[in-house]
Design a protein around this motif. Structure first.
Motif, short mmCIF file in Angstrom:
data_model
loop_
_atom_site.label_atom_id
_atom_site.label_comp_id
_atom_site.label_asym_id
_atom_site.label_seq_id
_atom_site.Cartn_x
_atom_site.Cartn_y
_atom_site.Cartn_z
N LEU A 1 0.83 -1.20 0.00
CA LEU A 1 0.00 0.00 0.00
C LEU A 1 0.87 1.26 0.00
CD1 LEU A 1 -3.02 0.55 0.18
CD2 LEU A 1 -2.83 0.49 2.65
N THR B 1 0.99 0.94 12.49
CA THR B 1 0.94 -0.17 13.45
C THR B 1 0.38 -1.39 12.75
OG1 THR B 1 0.63 1.29 15.36
CG2 THR B 1 -0.11 -0.98 15.60
N LEU C 1 -0.99 -5.27 13.43
CA LEU C 1 -1.43 -6.27 14.40
C LEU C 1 -1.53 -7.60 13.67
CD1 LEU C 1 -4.44 -4.32 15.96
CD2 LEU C 1 -2.02 -4.15 16.57
N LEU D 1 -5.87 -12.68 16.52
CA LEU D 1 -6.14 -12.41 15.11
C LEU D 1 -5.78 -13.58 14.20
CD1 LEU D 1 -5.07 -8.68 14.73
CD2 LEU D 1 -7.34 -9.63 15.13
N TRP E 1 -4.78 -13.43 10.37
CA TRP E 1 -5.25 -12.17 9.83
C TRP E 1 -4.42 -11.03 10.36
CZ3 TRP E 1 -8.89 -11.72 6.04
CH2 TRP E 1 -9.42 -12.94 5.63
N THR F 1 -3.98 -6.72 10.54
CA THR F 1 -4.52 -5.38 10.35
C THR F 1 -3.37 -4.40 10.39
OG1 THR F 1 -6.63 -5.93 11.38
CG2 THR F 1 -6.01 -3.62 11.37
N TRP G 1 -2.64 -0.30 10.25
CA TRP G 1 -3.15 1.07 10.25
C TRP G 1 -2.01 2.01 9.93
CZ3 TRP G 1 -2.04 4.79 14.40
CH2 TRP G 1 -2.73 6.01 14.27
N THR H 1 -5.07 4.83 6.48
CA THR H 1 -5.48 3.61 5.78
C THR H 1 -5.54 2.46 6.78
OG1 THR H 1 -3.22 2.92 5.23
CG2 THR H 1 -4.33 4.34 3.65
N ILE H 2 -6.51 1.59 6.56
CA ILE H 2 -6.64 0.38 7.38
C ILE H 2 -6.74 -0.80 6.43
CG2 ILE H 2 -8.02 -0.85 9.08
CD1 ILE H 2 -9.05 1.87 10.04
N TRP H 3 -5.78 -1.68 6.53
CA TRP H 3 -5.69 -2.84 5.64
C TRP H 3 -5.94 -4.08 6.47
CZ3 TRP H 3 -4.28 -3.90 0.50
CH2 TRP H 3 -3.79 -5.18 0.23
N GLN H 4 -6.93 -4.86 6.09
CA GLN H 4 -7.23 -6.10 6.81
C GLN H 4 -7.10 -7.25 5.84
OE1 GLN H 4 -11.05 -4.37 7.99
NE2 GLN H 4 -10.54 -4.84 10.11
N GLY H 5 -6.04 -8.00 5.98
CA GLY H 5 -5.79 -9.06 5.02
C GLY H 5 -5.32 -10.33 5.70
N CYS H 6 -5.27 -11.36 4.92
CA CYS H 6 -4.79 -12.64 5.38
C CYS H 6 -3.42 -12.85 4.75
CB CYS H 6 -5.76 -13.72 4.94
SG CYS H 6 -5.14 -15.36 5.28
N ALA I 1 -2.81 -15.78 2.30
CA ALA I 1 -3.50 -15.64 1.02
C ALA I 1 -2.87 -14.53 0.18
CB ALA I 1 -4.98 -15.34 1.26
N LEU I 2 -2.27 -13.57 0.82
CA LEU I 2 -1.59 -12.51 0.06
C LEU I 2 -0.25 -13.00 -0.47
CD1 LEU I 2 -2.53 -9.58 2.42
CD2 LEU I 2 -3.09 -9.68 -0.01
#
Lengths: 377, 377, 377, 377
Positions: free
Chosen positions: C211, C232, C234, C280, C283, C285, C287, C304-309, C312-313
């Motif tokens: 990103l 940050t 997580l 988590l 997963w 997160t 920020w 921006t807040i990115w929530q991904g696995c 899978a990425l």
């Protein structure tokens, strides 16, 4: 002797019995009863309600009306595939799902239905009474968890009101977990009054509004001036599609706005949007943007993002409400149960708007239900 | 006859009197007294405290200790340039700022200071007593608003405790708005007890922790299981630099964690970061990420973003605390004022942790201060 | 004749072959090969690479090293339970998982291992060569997807470098998808040079840094002045625990910072935190808070807040890299593949830092791989 | 000899000359010319345009049309009070503001205006020509920065088109920074063609859409499948009120959607809301929620929150566009300047949609403007 101590059984009749929420209610009750999951999200399973005489979870028997056909076990599989139910759960509680499925009767009016209002009410009443009789239930509670219906126009009773009338006719307490009209129709006022049944509603407070009811009092208590409170909800599932209808959304938004107006004293600037985003399935995202003034007019901002699963948020509250309302009925309470405002956006009766105050009132209601000499009858 | 009705004046002696918070306190008190701004953010100006006998804002006289030299009017101009104070305010209240500036005495110990602890305490005590005498004040309250000091190591009293000792020696109630040690030092316990003065603290609850105290009870009340509560704070200004020191941050974080542990019953997973970001000036951003389980273990997330100005958040609370503590002193109350937990991360005495409960307790304290027959003396 | 046209098979030897990423690589390759899922996330399956002569997905054969024992089919079930893999997938591709599992050899050094560095390298080299021989593979690529190791201290080669040396010894191209040292060790420089093998790395760009590489150029292109870029992360799973080790996080953060410094011209203020939040799972997160100045110094903010696995990425990128590197080897390319900077935080060789420029370079590399007269050797 | 080398002066005629954007343009040009502020946000002041022969900032002369009366110096004071302009700036550049103010002529049609379309166009044309003549300008550029007008209905030319026609009549290049119709009206097509003037537009890309143009290509390049892209804009100021009109918002949203459709290949699910929130003044918050699928259908989410000041974002782009278009005119370019797509949501001509590609094209345009032998004349 109370229901919970006697082995007697209590019915939960769900309007919208094949929806996501209803399926989660039935599957979840079975899972918690079997000890497969802790009762997370059920307030009635906390210490404050230990001695309130509520019907035990295993004593609940499920049935209901719906206008669609998909069997509950299949519906549960779909929910598991979408991450709403845990992967193995539908199999683990298949017999309970199948049992409830056998107790679902066709709702209405269906397209091309020739029955008039009295006939529909009579038919629904019969379905409920038959359910109570066949299962030898001590009592049954009717809970509306159907998709939000468009705002009523004209004199005809909307479907939610037909079901509400049937509940009263059948002698059942009624809970409206949706923003639909239900008992809030002038034609039902007299019936509600003479039935002397307890009822509760309207519109469950599960996500954004729950948060607003928790947060808005903070601004009031700290004497901070909320200038604008704006929000957007993204949700898929059936509810997203239903609420994309502006008529249906209007009822829902009225409830949301009531929470802010009641807790802040005056409604702030700002709109609420509800978008249908099928890609989200049963998951819901709510973004809130709160512009407030601090000391000397300094402008500050709080934003919240809530990502939840509507069915999982609603289901334990439905179980709570069914148990509380059944016990209220047993204790002889009647009329609007204003002590249940904790659960609703637009509560019946009069009560506080701040979540903490509503919780305190709910706990006191738990004491009332427990009962003592000379109380409640 | 109470202070507010008599024309008598009350001193507010600020430790850290040239900082952003203190400057905002002095400028803001003057601005609100002059009717230039409404008392947004001051709980003591709401209806609940109308008859509590609090000293009126115009009756407050400001002074204090600091180790830096920048005059208050200049400091106010800097804050206005950074958007912390409204553009025209420093000019509008220049005379009040100048008056307070004349009452600021050098703090300590300064680099190369040869005075020992007793000498420093004696010097600070004299400064406060002289202030009270020269202005013919009915009483004065000492409030610590200095930058957070590193966690104390060894036997020596940290500066915040030297000032706290001086407050007691001078017969003044004491409020610690910072996480510094202040009265929380074993060597001061006996002095605090024998002084029979009221005191309050510790560490003002202005932003992220305020929000946590409002939100955490929602999870408990709804029986939702908080799995992890993580947070990051970005702030510039002096506080950002001070808290970038891990020793200083440790004290602050302890307070933040206490709020969660007390309201949730058990501390959840998750860390708190405090970053010094000079580009943000006096503005602070706090991001919180709360992972919680709902019914059947469904994983959900709440995130909050709080963007506030620390000085503007703290200043009205300082005025509240000075007024409440002064009135408590007038009413003869002594020891830890646990009813003021609403204002603090790590409150003295014992009291509830949920914000709503703390607010209710504060309102009851307003009633106590109002007094009646046989009460408070 | 290229691998993809010949029926020849290509090995993918994974360091960390029992981890979440490796399991997702193996399961995903099988699922996409079988047409169960579209190749979402695989750049090499887009039109730009149609004629690049890459090995077909079904021609890939998997094996690798790991120090843990959990069989891949079981690992896949765990990932499905955590929502990382689709519910039915582990069953659907069980035979492919079992086949890969049989090709996993014990890594090292294990606790109490008495083998010295040369012995370990020799052992790993033998494992790889044996794999190639037994499966009659045209070639094999070694890819490091193991948990990040603490920053190396002292003269000893860290494990990641032992594996990298073994790859070169075995005549295999090498890809380092982690921030671990791998080939970046002075002792391996000569070996890398004389091997004339292509290699790529370091540290896959999957979430927050992806990103950043997309966003930072926007600020530069618009001449906006980034003041501070704070972040940050997580994450749970093994990576969360590994990166909670400050030594391991240091390597990772260096890569993240390089992206900003390279795209913005100068590193901005701001820190990056990596928190281990077991709740988590896989997963993640992230920020990000970006404070920037606009015209006339106006302060603005992007968050921006990115929530991904993470698995899978990463998995489709691993498949991309294995195919691209295998084809580069086939085409006789050697040394650092700087055209693969699109995939990495800290790319080998020299190349652009902005994501769009890296993508353009990757597409050109696809042309190079396609080859023409006189090209590629 | 180019404008920038000759001391010749170039006019910038602003439609909406008393608005926030225009005021910021005039004040900002003066402030940067005087060295009070760096040219943050002006792409034309970066190295890539050093030798492009653009008119120097101090050579720009401002005038324009507006239908309101508030003098520019007063308007600037209001903007400074709202934090849009730096506190001292209005005073520092008062003479430049007053000079521009003297060159503002009444726009139209005003309420009760009896002039017909040709008369209005003639009047506007005369105003512009008179401005050019009196100031002995080499050329002037007309830029529309007025509030968005409702979508045109019927045959009448909307005001923005009357001004556009006047620009062409007066022989001036035309830039439409708003979503209003301007030159995009069938009746003006012939006039635009025969005028052989360069023109650019439509709808400046300043916030949410800028971000979308930077981010959307990332998903495409990584082969990630965007399922839904939803957004909400909160803004006060005149633009908030104008865009609360669904007719006006429709034009704006069309531009926003075009960016996603063009960069993603297909328009994703999701809506865009524009809310008028007067409490935010000139500040704008845009929240975007992007649901995308990764490998094996794993669902992931990116959210962005952009908090910017619209005037400060737009003003440097207006200066860029005025300079680039003036130089294009000098170099004899005519028709749609598709190389300026970097600046617009809905660019004229044909060009790439990804921000990085648009930037590359803009830089190439800088080379074209520089000119060489035989070029451009």
């Amino acid at each position: 002797m109370s229901a919970s101590r006697s082995g007697s059984r209590v019915g939960v009749w769900l309007i919208g019995a094949r929806g996501s929420v209803a399926t989660t209610v039935v599957a979840g009750c079975a899972a918690v009863s079997a000890g497969l999951h802790p009762p997370t999200g059920m307030v009635t399973e906390t210490a404050a309600f230990t001695d309130s005489g509520l019907p035990a979870l295993p004593s609940l028997v499920f049935g209901g009306h719906d206008t669609v056909d998909c069997p509950l076990p299949k519906r549960a599989e779909e929910l598991a595939a979408g991450g709403v139910l845990p992967p193995g759960l539908p199999t683990a509680v298949e017999s309970e799902l199948a049992a409830a499925d056998r107790e679902i009767r066709p709702g209405g009016p269906l397209p091309g239905d020739t029955r008039d209002e009295p006939a529909l009410i009579a038919s629904f009443t019969h379905d409920i009474q038959d359910f109570v009789r066949r299962h030898d239930l001590t009592r049954a509670v009717v809970v509306n968890v159907a998709s939000t219906e468009p705002a009523s126009t004209g004199a005809a009773l909307p479907p939610s009101s037909l079901y509400a009338a049937a509940a009263l006719r059948a002698g059942c307490p009624y809970v409206n977990f949706t923003p639909s009209t239900g008992l809030h129709h002038p034609e039902l006022a007299a019936l509600a009054a003479e039935s002397a049944l307890p009822y509760a509603g309207r519109d469950g407070k599960t996500g954004q509004t729950l948060l607003r009811a928790a947060l808005a009092p903070m601004f009031t208590q700290r004497a901070l001036a909320v200038r604008a409170w704006s929000g957007t909800n993204l949700l898929g599932g059936g509810d997203g599609a239903a609420l994309a209808d502006p008529e249906a959304a209007a009822a829902k938004n009225a409830g949301k706005e009531r929470v802010l107006a009641d807790t802040l004293g005056t409604p702030p600037e700002g709109e609420v949007h509800i978008d249908d985003v099928p890609a989200l399935g049963d998951w819901k995202t709510a973004w809130d943007h709160i512009a407030f003034d601090g000391f000397l007019g300094t402008r500050m901002i709080l934003q919240t993002i809530w990502q939840g699963c509507d069915s999982a948020l609603a289901a334990p509250l439905i179980l709570d409400l069914a148990r509380l309302t059944a016990r209220a009925h047993e204790r002889g309470l009647s009329g609007p149960l204003s002590a249940l405002g904790f659960y609703f956006k637009d509560p019946v009766g009069s009560g506080p708007a701040a979540l903490a105050d509503q919780y305190a009132e709910l706990v006191r209601f738990g004491d009332v239900l427990r009962g003592g000499e000379g109380e409640g009858r």
